[in-house]
Design an enzyme around this catalytic site. Structure first.
Site, PDB file in Angstrom:
ATOM      1  N   GLN A  10      -0.763  17.013  -2.664  1.00 54.51           N
ATOM      2  CA  GLN A  10      -2.240  17.464  -3.141  1.00 54.51           C
ATOM      3  C   GLN A  10      -3.056  16.618  -3.076  1.00 54.51           C
ATOM      4  O   GLN A  10      -4.383  16.910  -2.718  1.00 54.51           O
ATOM      5  CB  GLN A  10      -1.932  17.983  -4.516  1.00 54.51           C
ATOM      6  CG  GLN A  10      -3.060  18.301  -5.386  1.00 54.51           C
ATOM      7  CD  GLN A  10      -3.015  18.980  -6.588  1.00 54.51           C
ATOM      8  OE1 GLN A  10      -1.974  19.461  -7.195  1.00 54.51           O
ATOM      9  NE2 GLN A  10      -4.036  18.514  -7.383  1.00 54.51           N
ATOM     10  N   GLU A  11      -2.782  15.193  -3.263  1.00 58.19           N
ATOM     11  CA  GLU A  11      -3.920  14.006  -2.939  1.00 58.19           C
ATOM     12  C   GLU A  11      -4.049  14.185  -1.677  1.00 58.19           C
ATOM     13  O   GLU A  11      -5.457  13.937  -1.328  1.00 58.19           O
ATOM     14  CB  GLU A  11      -3.370  12.548  -3.392  1.00 58.19           C
ATOM     15  CG  GLU A  11      -4.313  11.786  -3.425  1.00 58.19           C
ATOM     16  CD  GLU A  11      -3.825  10.450  -4.041  1.00 58.19           C
ATOM     17  OE1 GLU A  11      -4.494   9.347  -3.805  1.00 58.19           O
ATOM     18  OE2 GLU A  11      -2.787  10.400  -4.369  1.00 58.19           O
ATOM     19  N   ARG A  12      -3.385  14.083  -0.736  1.00 61.03           N
ATOM     20  CA  ARG A  12      -3.621  14.329   0.957  1.00 61.03           C
ATOM     21  C   ARG A  12      -4.422  15.618   1.005  1.00 61.03           C
ATOM     22  O   ARG A  12      -5.492  15.385   1.847  1.00 61.03           O
ATOM     23  CB  ARG A  12      -2.208  14.158   1.757  1.00 61.03           C
ATOM     24  CG  ARG A  12      -1.717  12.846   1.498  1.00 61.03           C
ATOM     25  CD  ARG A  12      -0.478  12.895   2.368  1.00 61.03           C
ATOM     26  NE  ARG A  12       0.265  11.577   2.277  1.00 61.03           N
ATOM     27  CZ  ARG A  12       1.404  11.360   2.074  1.00 61.03           C
ATOM     28  NH1 ARG A  12       2.236  12.385   1.571  1.00 61.03           N
ATOM     29  NH2 ARG A  12       2.089  10.022   1.870  1.00 61.03           N
TER      30      ARG A  12
ATOM     31  N   ILE B   5      -8.396   0.403  -6.176  1.00 62.18           N
ATOM     32  CA  ILE B   5      -8.349   1.467  -7.074  1.00 62.18           C
ATOM     33  C   ILE B   5      -9.524   2.238  -7.370  1.00 62.18           C
ATOM     34  O   ILE B   5     -10.871   1.746  -8.017  1.00 62.18           O
ATOM     35  CB  ILE B   5      -7.957   0.845  -8.573  1.00 62.18           C
ATOM     36  CG1 ILE B   5      -6.554   0.193  -8.324  1.00 62.18           C
ATOM     37  CG2 ILE B   5      -7.584   1.864  -9.633  1.00 62.18           C
ATOM     38  CD1 ILE B   5      -5.433   1.005  -7.708  1.00 62.18           C
TER      39      ILE B   5
ATOM     40  N   ARG C 290     -36.846  19.255  15.682  1.00 60.69           N
ATOM     41  CA  ARG C 290     -37.253  18.277  16.613  1.00 60.69           C
ATOM     42  C   ARG C 290     -37.678  18.928  18.015  1.00 60.69           C
ATOM     43  O   ARG C 290     -36.679  19.336  18.682  1.00 60.69           O
ATOM     44  CB  ARG C 290     -35.985  17.322  16.796  1.00 60.69           C
ATOM     45  CG  ARG C 290     -36.313  16.411  17.742  1.00 60.69           C
ATOM     46  CD  ARG C 290     -37.183  14.967  16.915  1.00 60.69           C
ATOM     47  NE  ARG C 290     -37.256  14.014  17.828  1.00 60.69           N
ATOM     48  CZ  ARG C 290     -38.145  13.511  18.646  1.00 60.69           C
ATOM     49  NH1 ARG C 290     -39.039  14.243  19.015  1.00 60.69           N
ATOM     50  NH2 ARG C 290     -37.968  12.475  19.435  1.00 60.69           N
TER      51      ARG C 290
ATOM     52  N   GLN D  15     -25.622  10.924  17.388  1.00 63.17           N
ATOM     53  CA  GLN D  15     -26.172  10.910  18.697  1.00 63.17           C
ATOM     54  C   GLN D  15     -27.139  12.023  18.699  1.00 63.17           C
ATOM     55  O   GLN D  15     -28.523  11.882  19.418  1.00 63.17           O
ATOM     56  CB  GLN D  15     -25.099  11.261  19.629  1.00 63.17           C
ATOM     57  CG  GLN D  15     -24.139  10.212  19.682  1.00 63.17           C
ATOM     58  CD  GLN D  15     -24.512   8.756  19.969  1.00 63.17           C
ATOM     59  OE1 GLN D  15     -25.237   8.559  20.858  1.00 63.17           O
ATOM     60  NE2 GLN D  15     -23.992   8.093  19.341  1.00 63.17           N
TER      61      GLN D  15
ATOM     62  N   GLY E  63       0.753  -1.122   0.084  1.00 61.78           N
ATOM     63  CA  GLY E  63      -0.021   0.031   0.093  1.00 61.78           C
ATOM     64  C   GLY E  63       0.773   1.324  -0.155  1.00 61.78           C
ATOM     65  O   GLY E  63       1.439   1.742  -0.998  1.00 61.78           O
TER      66      GLY E  63
ATOM     67  N   HIS F  57     -29.136  13.144  16.686  1.00 64.26           N
ATOM     68  CA  HIS F  57     -30.602  12.666  15.947  1.00 64.26           C
ATOM     69  C   HIS F  57     -31.337  11.767  16.686  1.00 64.26           C
ATOM     70  O   HIS F  57     -32.312  11.078  16.188  1.00 64.26           O
ATOM     71  CB  HIS F  57     -30.377  11.959  14.485  1.00 64.26           C
ATOM     72  CG  HIS F  57     -29.913  13.082  13.443  1.00 64.26           C
ATOM     73  ND1 HIS F  57     -28.799  13.689  13.401  1.00 64.26           N
ATOM     74  CD2 HIS F  57     -30.943  13.502  12.370  1.00 64.26           C
ATOM     75  CE1 HIS F  57     -29.137  14.686  12.189  1.00 64.26           C
ATOM     76  NE2 HIS F  57     -30.328  14.681  11.465  1.00 64.26           N
TER      77      HIS F  57
ATOM     78  N   GLN G 124     -29.349  23.037  26.891  1.00 65.13           N
ATOM     79  CA  GLN G 124     -28.039  23.606  26.923  1.00 65.13           C
ATOM     80  C   GLN G 124     -27.160  22.478  26.458  1.00 65.13           C
ATOM     81  O   GLN G 124     -25.959  22.728  25.875  1.00 65.13           O
ATOM     82  CB  GLN G 124     -27.748  23.842  28.441  1.00 65.13           C
ATOM     83  CG  GLN G 124     -26.731  24.723  28.749  1.00 65.13           C
ATOM     84  CD  GLN G 124     -26.409  25.263  30.068  1.00 65.13           C
ATOM     85  OE1 GLN G 124     -26.652  24.603  30.897  1.00 65.13           O
ATOM     86  NE2 GLN G 124     -26.082  26.677  30.099  1.00 65.13           N
TER      87      GLN G 124
END
Length: 221
Positions: free
Chosen positions: A117-119, A33, A144, A212, A7, A214, A155
């Site tokens: 850049q990918e990171r 991939i 809700r 949580q 990897g 929700h 609070q």
């Protein structure tokens, strides 16, 4: 890049591209991939000189219709279902010398140059998801009702929303600074790695908090 046995350790790559006259013959496999199943063209990372370790890695631009190119099964993921993740196989796949991207043996250097850049892209995706989750949850708690009022008036809920918003804003500032550094060609590997680590971790943290808030509906599909 990624293979069943390699990897992040690119030097452990086993896919090879051996010169044969004016062509290269590629053998090996890749896994995990992104968009591999839908792709018509891929960039294959292979060792042109296995004895040289990282200095023997090269990149090739390959059409998926090339004889010897086989697509394996689509892998089932927990999330990110809008894009496929696949296995790719190369069996005596012959490609012309013109398929070589850049110079032979420079593949590792090219990859290391583009990885920050990918990171950063992954970091920004994590932050964007956190921002979206927060807004969806804030809207939900405002509607809700419980105990005669909306739960956003409690609070405890206010505290949790404030904590999430604070961390998200800090994350946005960090990402924006990283984008500035990228545009100035100053984004280094360490900074990009910190952004990827922290903001994907924040995405998971915000997602859990929002589930949580929700209540029981957070576990419904």
């Amino acid at each position: 890049m990624t293979e069943p046995g390699a990897g992040s350790d690119l030097q452990g790559m086993r896919t090879t591209a051996i010169k044969d006259g004016d062509d290269y013959i590629i053998n090996g496999s890749k896994t995990f991939i992104t968009n591999g199943w839908l792709a018509d063209v891929v960039i294959v990372c292979a060792k042109t000189d296995p004895s040289q370790g990282a200095k023997g890695i090269s990149l090739f631009l390959v059409e998926t219709s090339t004889p010897g190119f086989k697509k394996g099964k689509k892998l089932n993921k927990m999330g990110m279902k809008a894009q496929d993740t696949a296995e790719l196989f190369f069996e005596d796949m012959r490609v012309p010398k013109s398929a070589l991207l850049g110079k032979e043996g420079k593949g590792f250097a090219y990859l290391m140059t583009e990885l920050p850049q990918e990171r950063l892209l992954i970091a920004d995706q994590g932050l964007a998801a956190a921002e979206a989750l927060f807004e969806i949850t804030r809207s939900y708690v405002k509607d809700r009702k419980a105990f005669g009022n909306t739960i956003s008036s409690l609070q405890t809920v206010k505290h949790r929303l404030a904590e999430m918003k604070t961390e998200i804003c800090i994350g946005r500032t960090f990402v924006d600074r990283c984008i500035e550094l990228l545009n100035e060609k100053k984004l280094d590997t360490a900074t990009a790695s910190m952004a990827k680590y922290w903001l994907t971790d924040l995405q998971g943290k915000v997602a859990d908090e929002c589930v949580q808030l929700h209540g029981g509906w957070g576990f419904m599909w």
